[in-house]
Design a protein around this motif. Structure first.
Motif, PDB file in Angstrom:
ATOM      1  N   GLY A 147       0.761  -1.239   0.000  1.00 61.62           N
ATOM      2  CA  GLY A 147       0.000   0.000   0.000  1.00 61.62           C
ATOM      3  C   GLY A 147       0.790   1.286   0.000  1.00 61.62           C
ATOM      4  O   GLY A 147       0.194   2.367  -0.077  1.00 61.62           O
ATOM      5  N   LEU A 148       2.114   1.232   0.072  1.00 59.81           N
ATOM      6  CA  LEU A 148       2.874   2.478   0.108  1.00 59.81           C
ATOM      7  C   LEU A 148       2.795   3.232  -1.203  1.00 59.81           C
ATOM      8  O   LEU A 148       2.718   4.465  -1.227  1.00 59.81           O
ATOM      9  CB  LEU A 148       4.334   2.190   0.455  1.00 59.81           C
ATOM     10  CG  LEU A 148       4.610   1.651   1.855  1.00 59.81           C
ATOM     11  CD1 LEU A 148       6.097   1.631   2.115  1.00 59.81           C
ATOM     12  CD2 LEU A 148       3.911   2.486   2.903  1.00 59.81           C
ATOM     13  N   ALA A 149       2.838   2.500  -2.324  1.00 59.41           N
ATOM     14  CA  ALA A 149       2.745   3.161  -3.628  1.00 59.41           C
ATOM     15  C   ALA A 149       1.391   3.848  -3.782  1.00 59.41           C
ATOM     16  O   ALA A 149       1.308   4.990  -4.249  1.00 59.41           O
ATOM     17  CB  ALA A 149       2.969   2.154  -4.748  1.00 59.41           C
ATOM     18  N   ASN A 150       0.317   3.163  -3.358  1.00 63.15           N
ATOM     19  CA  ASN A 150      -1.004   3.783  -3.420  1.00 63.15           C
ATOM     20  C   ASN A 150      -1.109   4.965  -2.466  1.00 63.15           C
ATOM     21  O   ASN A 150      -1.777   5.961  -2.759  1.00 63.15           O
ATOM     22  CB  ASN A 150      -2.089   2.756  -3.095  1.00 63.15           C
ATOM     23  CG  ASN A 150      -2.474   1.923  -4.292  1.00 63.15           C
ATOM     24  OD1 ASN A 150      -2.283   2.335  -5.435  1.00 63.15           O
ATOM     25  ND2 ASN A 150      -3.006   0.735  -4.050  1.00 63.15           N
ATOM     26  N   GLY A 151      -0.459   4.874  -1.300  1.00 61.43           N
ATOM     27  CA  GLY A 151      -0.467   6.001  -0.373  1.00 61.43           C
ATOM     28  C   GLY A 151       0.243   7.207  -0.950  1.00 61.43           C
ATOM     29  O   GLY A 151      -0.235   8.346  -0.829  1.00 61.43           O
ATOM     30  N   SER A 152       1.397   6.976  -1.593  1.00 65.15           N
ATOM     31  CA  SER A 152       2.100   8.077  -2.246  1.00 65.15           C
ATOM     32  C   SER A 152       1.262   8.675  -3.363  1.00 65.15           C
ATOM     33  O   SER A 152       1.226   9.897  -3.548  1.00 65.15           O
ATOM     34  CB  SER A 152       3.442   7.577  -2.798  1.00 65.15           C
ATOM     35  OG  SER A 152       4.311   7.208  -1.758  1.00 65.15           O
ATOM     36  N   PHE A 153       0.570   7.819  -4.105  1.00 68.87           N
ATOM     37  CA  PHE A 153      -0.278   8.305  -5.199  1.00 68.87           C
ATOM     38  C   PHE A 153      -1.452   9.106  -4.660  1.00 68.87           C
ATOM     39  O   PHE A 153      -1.860  10.113  -5.241  1.00 68.87           O
ATOM     40  CB  PHE A 153      -0.752   7.137  -6.051  1.00 68.87           C
ATOM     41  CG  PHE A 153      -1.456   7.539  -7.309  1.00 68.87           C
ATOM     42  CD1 PHE A 153      -0.886   8.455  -8.181  1.00 68.87           C
ATOM     43  CD2 PHE A 153      -2.687   7.005  -7.638  1.00 68.87           C
ATOM     44  CE1 PHE A 153      -1.531   8.829  -9.349  1.00 68.87           C
ATOM     45  CE2 PHE A 153      -3.335   7.365  -8.803  1.00 68.87           C
ATOM     46  CZ  PHE A 153      -2.763   8.287  -9.662  1.00 68.87           C
ATOM     47  N   MET A 209      -8.108   0.151   0.337  1.00 71.48           N
ATOM     48  CA  MET A 209      -8.833   1.368   0.712  1.00 71.48           C
ATOM     49  C   MET A 209      -8.257   2.599   0.022  1.00 71.48           C
ATOM     50  O   MET A 209      -8.992   3.476  -0.443  1.00 71.48           O
ATOM     51  CB  MET A 209      -8.800   1.544   2.228  1.00 71.48           C
ATOM     52  CG  MET A 209      -9.612   0.510   2.992  1.00 71.48           C
ATOM     53  SD  MET A 209      -9.766   0.882   4.761  1.00 71.48           S
ATOM     54  CE  MET A 209      -8.074   0.656   5.277  1.00 71.48           C
ATOM     55  N   LEU A 210      -6.943   2.657  -0.083  1.00 70.14           N
ATOM     56  CA  LEU A 210      -6.316   3.790  -0.762  1.00 70.14           C
ATOM     57  C   LEU A 210      -6.632   3.783  -2.256  1.00 70.14           C
ATOM     58  O   LEU A 210      -6.836   4.853  -2.850  1.00 70.14           O
ATOM     59  CB  LEU A 210      -4.807   3.762  -0.539  1.00 70.14           C
ATOM     60  CG  LEU A 210      -4.342   4.073   0.882  1.00 70.14           C
ATOM     61  CD1 LEU A 210      -2.852   3.809   1.028  1.00 70.14           C
ATOM     62  CD2 LEU A 210      -4.659   5.518   1.244  1.00 70.14           C
ATOM     63  N   ALA A 211      -6.665   2.604  -2.858  1.00 69.03           N
ATOM     64  CA  ALA A 211      -7.021   2.520  -4.278  1.00 69.03           C
ATOM     65  C   ALA A 211      -8.445   3.031  -4.501  1.00 69.03           C
ATOM     66  O   ALA A 211      -8.724   3.740  -5.486  1.00 69.03           O
ATOM     67  CB  ALA A 211      -6.888   1.080  -4.766  1.00 69.03           C
ATOM     68  N   ALA A 212      -9.359   2.685  -3.585  1.00 71.82           N
ATOM     69  CA  ALA A 212     -10.730   3.190  -3.699  1.00 71.82           C
ATOM     70  C   ALA A 212     -10.761   4.713  -3.525  1.00 71.82           C
ATOM     71  O   ALA A 212     -11.499   5.413  -4.237  1.00 71.82           O
ATOM     72  CB  ALA A 212     -11.619   2.523  -2.649  1.00 71.82           C
ATOM     73  N   THR A 213      -9.962   5.228  -2.610  1.00 74.25           N
ATOM     74  CA  THR A 213      -9.881   6.680  -2.419  1.00 74.25           C
ATOM     75  C   THR A 213      -9.358   7.371  -3.673  1.00 74.25           C
ATOM     76  O   THR A 213      -9.866   8.428  -4.081  1.00 74.25           O
ATOM     77  CB  THR A 213      -8.966   7.008  -1.229  1.00 74.25           C
ATOM     78  OG1 THR A 213      -9.479   6.374  -0.055  1.00 74.25           O
ATOM     79  CG2 THR A 213      -8.880   8.503  -1.002  1.00 74.25           C
ATOM     80  N   ASN A 214      -8.350   6.776  -4.300  1.00 71.62           N
ATOM     81  CA  ASN A 214      -7.804   7.354  -5.525  1.00 71.62           C
ATOM     82  C   ASN A 214      -8.848   7.397  -6.630  1.00 71.62           C
ATOM     83  O   ASN A 214      -8.960   8.388  -7.371  1.00 71.62           O
ATOM     84  CB  ASN A 214      -6.592   6.552  -5.984  1.00 71.62           C
ATOM     85  CG  ASN A 214      -5.435   6.635  -5.010  1.00 71.62           C
ATOM     86  OD1 ASN A 214      -5.380   7.553  -4.184  1.00 71.62           O
ATOM     87  ND2 ASN A 214      -4.520   5.697  -5.085  1.00 71.62           N
ATOM     88  N   THR A 215      -9.626   6.326  -6.756  1.00 71.95           N
ATOM     89  CA  THR A 215     -10.693   6.301  -7.762  1.00 71.95           C
ATOM     90  C   THR A 215     -11.725   7.389  -7.489  1.00 71.95           C
ATOM     91  O   THR A 215     -12.197   8.079  -8.410  1.00 71.95           O
ATOM     92  CB  THR A 215     -11.371   4.918  -7.770  1.00 71.95           C
ATOM     93  OG1 THR A 215     -10.393   3.916  -8.055  1.00 71.95           O
ATOM     94  CG2 THR A 215     -12.470   4.859  -8.827  1.00 71.95           C
TER      95      THR A 215
END
Length: 382
Positions: A147-153, A209-215
């Motif tokens: 999840g770090l990559a998604n968090g950075s994104f 969860m972060l991927a859903a937030t990004n979407t």
């Protein structure tokens, strides 16, 4: 002439990476260490000072040299192919300053930043993956999976969509997002110590969860901005211009150069918290510093190229198998990571009929590798 180290009394296993080496006793050292009693004939090359040193096995040095030659060859190919093709001698002439004009513009201004980004970012992702796989003692731990990559994104998207963007702001947002994601995963996974399996499971949940937030953020953005950010989110070097690449590569290089300061602590943490504490390692402090190093590396990459998957997962394990070392060799991992990302980017640009983001290629290749790794781990533990 051999370099004398404290390990002369108790030799360390051969072919260890920088993480597993004792420090030389003094001065600048470039020499060959003692033969390991476990693997006769294996020698180590010690390079560095008391505080910062690198210990590389002869086999690791050979692997690194071969991989560096492959990186150099691919870089020359990448500088020559494209809509304005150049021969190898023309590319070398431009790099040597013997050819100017349009070829010089094509090589230095158009193509070299992207090649440098692929090499530097691949090395950064490889080392970040090695750090997480070592401190969790699990080969499945990598910034893109936990999840770090998604968090950075996510942090980068917040800076882009809500704060107006700009490279310094994007870098700050990416770093903040990665750090917050790492902190959340650590706090949720910590129970009287850090379990690698629990860390990965919690990381996968946080990543979802972060991927859903990004979407959600992309759906609320204006169409043009959302399309740009979505392409960025696939992991692409298409926007790797000199203005953003060179500062990011500079950050990556600076972090990679200071990483050996914590190589000994990294080696001890691989043995477990109790063993590391008994050997004098400040477990929580050193683990926090190592996580910070990995997050900075991932954030620098994500700011320019978006989240690029599977390089951080695959590079450390490929390097370990090539070097045949018991630990994860950091130097070889960095070189293998650079080779993987540069090769994937050339495939994405010139081999596939459609120009694709490099992240699509790494996901396709990495998916097969992940399947193999899962099967291998199940068979090994069953």
């Amino acid at each position: 002439m051999s370099a004398r180290t404290p390990a002369d009394a108790t030799p360390a296993p051969a072919d260890q990476s920088t993480a597993n080496a004792p420090a030389p006793t003094g001065g600048d050292v470039v020499g060959l260490g003692r033969r390991s009693p476990r693997r006769a004939g294996r020698r180590r090359l010690v390079i560095g000072t008391d505080r910062t040193h690198v210990v590389v096995g002869v086999r690791e040095a050979a692997v690194c040299a071969t991989a560096l030659l492959a990186v150099a060859a691919l870089a020359v190919v990448g500088l020559g192919v494209g809509d304005f093709p150049l021969r190898v001698d023309e590319v070398l002439g431009v790099l040597g300053g013997r050819i100017g004009g349009l070829p010089r513009t094509v090589v230095w201004e158009w193509r070299l930043p992207r090649i440098a980004a692929a090499i530097g970012f691949g090395a950064a992702l490889g080392v970040a993956g090695a750090v997480f796989q070592t401190i969790t003692r699990n080969p499945l731990a990598s910034p893109d999976i936990i999840g770090l990559a998604n968090g950075s994104f996510t942090g980068m998207l917040v800076a882009l969509l809500l704060l107006g963007g700009g490279w310094p702001l994007l870098m700050a947002g990416s770093l903040t997002g990665g750090l917050l994601a790492a902190l959340a995963i650590y706090l949720l996974a910590y129970r009287d110590g850090l379990s690698g399996f629990r860390f990965i499971v919690v990381g996968i949940g946080v990543s979802a969860m972060l991927a859903a937030t990004n979407t959600w953020l992309l759906l609320r953005a204006e169409l043009e901005t959302a399309l740009f950010a979505a392409a960025w989110g696939a992991g692409s070097l298409n926007t790797a211009t000199a203005e953003v690449v060179w500062p990011a590569v500079g950050v990556v290089l600076a972090v990679l150069l200071i990483t050996p300061l914590w190589s000994a602590a990294l080696a001890q943490l691989e043995l477990g918290d109790d063993v590391a504490a008994a050997s004098g390692v400040a477990v929580e402090r050193d683990r926090a510093v190592l996580v910070l190093i990995a997050v900075i590396l991932v954030s620098a990459v994500t700011t320019v190229a978006g989240p690029i998957s599977f390089v951080a997962l695959a590079a450390p394990q490929i390097a370990r198998r090539l070097v045949r070392a018991p630990g994860l060799p950091l130097v070889a991992t960095a070189v293998v990571g650079a080779l993987l990302l540069l090769g994937a980017d050339l495939v994405a640009q010139h081999v596939i009929p459609l120009t694709l983001p490099v992240g699509v290629v790494t996901v396709t290749l990495g998916g097969g590798y992940l399947l193999w790794l899962l099967v291998h781990e199940v068979r090994r533990t069953s």
